[in-house]
Design a protein around this motif. Structure first.
Motif, PDB file in Angstrom:
ATOM      1  N   TRP A  25       0.840  -1.198   0.000  1.00  0.00           N
ATOM      2  CA  TRP A  25       0.000   0.000   0.000  1.00  0.00           C
ATOM      3  C   TRP A  25       0.876   1.249   0.000  1.00  0.00           C
ATOM      4  O   TRP A  25       0.582   2.235  -0.686  1.00  0.00           O
ATOM      5  CB  TRP A  25      -0.935   0.036   1.208  1.00  0.00           C
ATOM      6  N   GLY A  26       1.953   1.235   0.798  1.00  0.00           N
ATOM      7  CA  GLY A  26       2.857   2.388   0.840  1.00  0.00           C
ATOM      8  C   GLY A  26       3.489   2.676  -0.515  1.00  0.00           C
ATOM      9  O   GLY A  26       3.609   3.829  -0.926  1.00  0.00           O
ATOM     10  N   LEU A  27       3.881   1.635  -1.218  1.00  0.00           N
ATOM     11  CA  LEU A  27       4.447   1.819  -2.562  1.00  0.00           C
ATOM     12  C   LEU A  27       3.393   2.319  -3.538  1.00  0.00           C
ATOM     13  O   LEU A  27       3.689   3.122  -4.427  1.00  0.00           O
ATOM     14  CB  LEU A  27       5.069   0.508  -3.046  1.00  0.00           C
ATOM     15  N   TYR A  28       2.158   1.868  -3.377  1.00  0.00           N
ATOM     16  CA  TYR A  28       1.073   2.352  -4.223  1.00  0.00           C
ATOM     17  C   TYR A  28       0.853   3.848  -4.002  1.00  0.00           C
ATOM     18  O   TYR A  28       0.574   4.590  -4.933  1.00  0.00           O
ATOM     19  CB  TYR A  28      -0.225   1.611  -3.916  1.00  0.00           C
ATOM     20  N   ILE A  29       0.953   4.289  -2.749  1.00  0.00           N
ATOM     21  CA  ILE A  29       0.751   5.708  -2.431  1.00  0.00           C
ATOM     22  C   ILE A  29       1.786   6.572  -3.134  1.00  0.00           C
ATOM     23  O   ILE A  29       1.502   7.700  -3.535  1.00  0.00           O
ATOM     24  CB  ILE A  29       0.785   5.921  -0.903  1.00  0.00           C
ATOM     25  N   ILE A 110      -4.820  10.283  -9.443  1.00  0.00           N
ATOM     26  CA  ILE A 110      -5.196  10.812  -8.130  1.00  0.00           C
ATOM     27  C   ILE A 110      -6.111   9.827  -7.411  1.00  0.00           C
ATOM     28  O   ILE A 110      -5.929   9.538  -6.224  1.00  0.00           O
ATOM     29  CB  ILE A 110      -5.898  12.188  -8.271  1.00  0.00           C
ATOM     30  N   TRP A 111      -7.092   9.269  -8.129  1.00  0.00           N
ATOM     31  CA  TRP A 111      -8.009   8.301  -7.528  1.00  0.00           C
ATOM     32  C   TRP A 111      -7.255   7.072  -7.018  1.00  0.00           C
ATOM     33  O   TRP A 111      -7.529   6.576  -5.929  1.00  0.00           O
ATOM     34  CB  TRP A 111      -9.079   7.895  -8.550  1.00  0.00           C
ATOM     35  N   SER A 116      -5.385   4.075  -2.418  1.00  0.00           N
ATOM     36  CA  SER A 116      -4.279   3.429  -1.713  1.00  0.00           C
ATOM     37  C   SER A 116      -4.158   3.960  -0.295  1.00  0.00           C
ATOM     38  O   SER A 116      -3.896   3.203   0.642  1.00  0.00           O
ATOM     39  CB  SER A 116      -2.971   3.662  -2.467  1.00  0.00           C
ATOM     40  N   ILE A 117      -4.342   5.262  -0.114  1.00  0.00           N
ATOM     41  CA  ILE A 117      -4.283   5.842   1.233  1.00  0.00           C
ATOM     42  C   ILE A 117      -5.412   5.277   2.087  1.00  0.00           C
ATOM     43  O   ILE A 117      -5.188   4.899   3.247  1.00  0.00           O
ATOM     44  CB  ILE A 117      -4.346   7.383   1.159  1.00  0.00           C
ATOM     45  N   LEU A 118      -6.612   5.193   1.528  1.00  0.00           N
ATOM     46  CA  LEU A 118      -7.729   4.608   2.278  1.00  0.00           C
ATOM     47  C   LEU A 118      -7.469   3.141   2.605  1.00  0.00           C
ATOM     48  O   LEU A 118      -7.835   2.663   3.678  1.00  0.00           O
ATOM     49  CB  LEU A 118      -9.029   4.769   1.495  1.00  0.00           C
TER      50      LEU A 118
END
Length: 129
Positions: A25-29, A110-111, A116-118
């Motif tokens: 998830w962190g890499l996705y962000i 952006i989406w 990813s943050i959510l």
């Protein structure tokens, strides 16, 4: 007879997949700052951790993989439309479409980052994806 040099094949503790899910998830962000290069690393981490993860971390890893592939195909479609608009912009008809599809591609990025943050917030709070 059991051999100590052989790997353990039983499923591990449910929290085993959580660090890998957090990393993915962190890499996705970081997709926008890294020009989507770290997203590919996150996808590799998610695929590598999928086999050993169970429970809630497994759900998050599956959600990460599904999110990547849905955004991947939308990105391909938008890039094709951008290329068509660029070819049409030679005749000056495609410039508005080029701007529109470029804006849609930016909104898709952006989406993806917001999703990813959510996802990482939900994983930190141990809620299903």
């Amino acid at each position: 007879m059991s051999d100590a040099s052989q790997p353990r094949l039983e499923p591990g503790h449910e929290a085993e997949g959580k660090p890998a899910a957090l990393i993915a998830w962190g890499l996705y962000i970081l997709s926008i700052p890294s020009a989507n290069v770290l997203v590919l690393v996150g996808l590799v981490v998610a695929y590598a951790a999928r086999g050993s993860a169970t429970g809630l971390p497994r759900q998050h890893i599956e959600a990460q993989i599904a999110l990547f592939w849905s955004v991947f195909w939308w990105t391909i479609a938008l890039w094709v439309l951008i290329a068509i608009s660029m070819a049409a912009s030679i005749i000056l008809i495609g410039i508005p479409f080029l701007l529109l599809f470029g804006a849609l591609w930016f909104l898709l990025s952006i989406w993806f980052t917001v999703k990813s943050i959510l996802g990482i917030v939900n994983l930190m709070s141990d809620k299903p994806a």
